[in-house]
Design an enzyme around this catalytic site. Sequence first.
Site, mmCIF file in Angstrom:
data_model
loop_
_atom_site.group_PDB
_atom_site.id
_atom_site.type_symbol
_atom_site.label_atom_id
_atom_site.label_comp_id
_atom_site.label_asym_id
_atom_site.label_seq_id
_atom_site.Cartn_x
_atom_site.Cartn_y
_atom_site.Cartn_z
ATOM 1 N N HIS A 35 0.849 -1.190 0.000
ATOM 2 C CA HIS A 35 0.000 0.000 0.000
ATOM 3 C C HIS A 35 0.887 1.244 0.000
ATOM 4 O O HIS A 35 2.060 1.182 0.390
ATOM 5 C CB HIS A 35 -0.906 0.031 1.236
ATOM 6 N N ARG A 126 -10.457 -5.186 -5.919
ATOM 7 C CA ARG A 126 -10.414 -5.897 -4.643
ATOM 8 C C ARG A 126 -11.725 -5.755 -3.880
ATOM 9 O O ARG A 126 -12.342 -4.687 -3.862
ATOM 10 C CB ARG A 126 -9.276 -5.352 -3.789
ATOM 11 N N HIS A 183 -3.223 -12.717 1.371
ATOM 12 C CA HIS A 183 -2.677 -13.037 2.697
ATOM 13 C C HIS A 183 -2.957 -14.470 3.171
ATOM 14 O O HIS A 183 -3.353 -14.685 4.327
ATOM 15 C CB HIS A 183 -3.219 -12.057 3.736
ATOM 16 N N ASP A 250 3.155 -6.556 1.988
ATOM 17 C CA ASP A 250 2.066 -5.894 2.726
ATOM 18 C C ASP A 250 2.536 -4.598 3.391
ATOM 19 O O ASP A 250 1.881 -4.082 4.284
ATOM 20 C CB ASP A 250 1.430 -6.831 3.747
ATOM 21 N N ASN A 255 -2.878 -1.593 10.267
ATOM 22 C CA ASN A 255 -3.691 -2.312 11.257
ATOM 23 C C ASN A 255 -2.957 -3.518 11.843
ATOM 24 O O ASN A 255 -3.571 -4.514 12.216
ATOM 25 C CB ASN A 255 -5.021 -2.767 10.630
#
Length: 296
Positions: A35, A126, A183, A250, A255
């Site tokens: 990201h 997504r 993931h 990732d 989070n």
Amino acid sequence: MIARGDDAPACLPPDPDPRTPALTLPPLACDAHFHVFGPRAVFPFSPQRTFTPQDAPKEALFALHRTLGIARGVFVQSACHGSDHAVVLDLLAAGQGRYRAVGLLTPDTPDADIARYDAAGMCGVRFHFFSHLGAPTPADDIRAVIAKVAPLGWHVAIHVGGKGVLEQYEFIAGIDAPVVIDHIGRIDVREGLDGAAFVALRRLLDRGNVWVKLSGTDRISREAYPYRDAVPFARTLVEHAPDRVVWGSDWPHPNHTAVPNDGDLVDLIATIAPDEEGRRKMMVDNPARLFGFGNG
């Protein structure tokens, strides 16, 4: 009630000192899931966001990839930026063909916007099934979006967790387009390699149009690095479907409660895919085919 906007919880920053991995990745290695956030002053966060990341701009991403030996990558648009893909388009332009992207679209997304995203390098859309990211998209809306992007050959990224692969099995199996499970399906490692969700994930891979990202070993693990309880799941998938696995960092790990060092994650690749041929497939050949990179 989920806190949103400025009331949303703040994320931890990425490790500011990613170490150079001991493992040398093959040329044209691809980070298939990362990201980019902001900088917020330039690319504002959505007022409907359910988390607030630290700034993680493209310049930091490019520097990280140089350190890790990554030549290509796939930017996954975050719910933090919502339907505003300006930050995506900015990175794709700066990447000069080395990057692709996955967007967040709705049935109302104009066809002209989709054509513009496609020309810029977007290659997938997504959908998530996590309450902390907001309400999941209704199945009919997902089908409507897939119909809009199917002529472009885009893949469909699915983000589920726990028993999500099992619960969404029939829906995922009903998608004709290429599907990518994010993931490792965020399965519960306590269920073991024979757990129902992990068995369902392998059955989906057997369909031929389903792929899986071997990102997030650090998320599914219940241990500290080197995540000995999680790595066997990734290694099993490499052995089960070597032509339909890709790897992602990732970064910057939104989070997350225990943000990993990205150099450590790269070194885990040697354990996940012990032989050079398997690593080349996972890091170069498979992502080139799935995301539409050339051979040079």
